[in-house]
Scaffold this motif. Structure first.
Motif, PDB file in Angstrom:
ATOM      1  N   UNK A  88       0.834  -1.214   0.000  1.00  0.00           N
ATOM      2  CA  UNK A  88       0.000   0.000   0.000  1.00  0.00           C
ATOM      3  C   UNK A  88       0.864   1.258   0.000  1.00  0.00           C
ATOM      4  N   UNK A  89       1.960   1.226   0.728  1.00  0.00           N
ATOM      5  CA  UNK A  89       2.846   2.389   0.823  1.00  0.00           C
ATOM      6  C   UNK A  89       3.850   2.422  -0.324  1.00  0.00           C
ATOM      7  N   UNK A  90       4.346   1.262  -0.708  1.00  0.00           N
ATOM      8  CA  UNK A  90       5.346   1.142  -1.782  1.00  0.00           C
ATOM      9  C   UNK A  90       4.865   0.148  -2.830  1.00  0.00           C
ATOM     10  N   UNK A  91       3.988   0.575  -3.748  1.00  0.00           N
ATOM     11  CA  UNK A  91       3.491  -0.358  -4.770  1.00  0.00           C
ATOM     12  C   UNK A  91       4.605  -1.018  -5.582  1.00  0.00           C
ATOM     13  N   UNK A 106       0.763   0.703 -12.495  1.00  0.00           N
ATOM     14  CA  UNK A 106       1.933   1.542 -12.267  1.00  0.00           C
ATOM     15  C   UNK A 106       2.299   2.318 -13.527  1.00  0.00           C
ATOM     16  N   UNK A 107       2.348   1.632 -14.685  1.00  0.00           N
ATOM     17  CA  UNK A 107       2.749   2.305 -15.922  1.00  0.00           C
ATOM     18  C   UNK A 107       2.353   1.459 -17.123  1.00  0.00           C
ATOM     19  N   UNK A 108       2.225   2.121 -18.257  1.00  0.00           N
ATOM     20  CA  UNK A 108       2.047   1.438 -19.530  1.00  0.00           C
ATOM     21  C   UNK A 108       3.187   1.886 -20.427  1.00  0.00           C
ATOM     22  N   UNK A 109       3.995   0.941 -20.873  1.00  0.00           N
ATOM     23  CA  UNK A 109       5.162   1.272 -21.709  1.00  0.00           C
ATOM     24  C   UNK A 109       4.726   1.626 -23.122  1.00  0.00           C
ATOM     25  N   UNK A 110       3.869   0.786 -23.712  1.00  0.00           N
ATOM     26  CA  UNK A 110       3.450   1.081 -25.067  1.00  0.00           C
ATOM     27  C   UNK A 110       2.806  -0.101 -25.757  1.00  0.00           C
TER      28      UNK A 110
END
Length: 173
Positions: free
Chosen positions: A44-47, A74-78
């Motif tokens: 929860x604090x550090x995904x 967290x992110x989508x690269x592409x």
């Protein structure tokens, strides 16, 4: 990305630190549950403490749902090309900005050229893509995930070993 920490090692170390080597007061079951709680609290604090990067097949709608084991995007690269490589970036854009670009963006026809993704903190397992992609279109994304819970007989905990001390601290205090 995940290392492996010996579950029995953690339980034994906790027993020694609690001066309960024979597990008379704090049972293996209780310690395993507490270790699982610690892992969830750390994530929860550090995904980034526990994450996966996967090839994700989109659905035909703008709204996409992360896999069941996901905690949050967290992110989508592409976009992934036919050779399995990320060939074009998909950029983050707030939903409010997408609404300014095109108020009807959620209902437009699918294209093969997804340019943006949107994510809202209050919906951690959902994200949107714009323009929509065809069903099964592949994108590379990274998400935080909750590893499988351990029990009193588990051999290992799938979690980054650099957080071992944080797990112990949570369990002790």
């Amino acid at each position: 990305m995940a290392d492996r920490i010996g579950a029995q090692y953690l339980i034994g170390r906790l027993a020694r630190l609690l001066t309960d080597e024979h597990l008379d007061f704090w049972t293996r079951e209780f310690q395993a549950e507490t270790i699982n709680e610690a892992v969830r609290a750390i994530i929860r604090v550090r995904p980034d403490a526990s994450y996966k990067t996967v090839d994700f097949a989109t659905s035909k709608t703008a709204l996409q749902k992360l896999p069941e084991d996901a905690y949050r995007l967290m992110d989508i690269a592409g976009v992934i090309n036919a050779d399995g490589e990320v060939c074009r970036a998909i950029l983050p854009k707030p939903v409010a900005e997408l609404n300014k670009i095109d108020p009807c963006w959620r209902t437009e026809a699918a294209t093969a050229s997804t340019e943006y993704f949107a994510y809202e903190e209050h919906k951690p397992r959902d994200f949107w893509i714009y323009p929509k992609a065809p069903d099964g279109h592949k994108i590379s994304l990274t998400y935080s995930w909750i590893p499988p819970a351990i029990d009193k007989n588990s051999v290992e905990l799938i979690f980054r070993s650099e957080f071992e001390q944080d797990i112990l601290n949570y369990c002790l205090y």
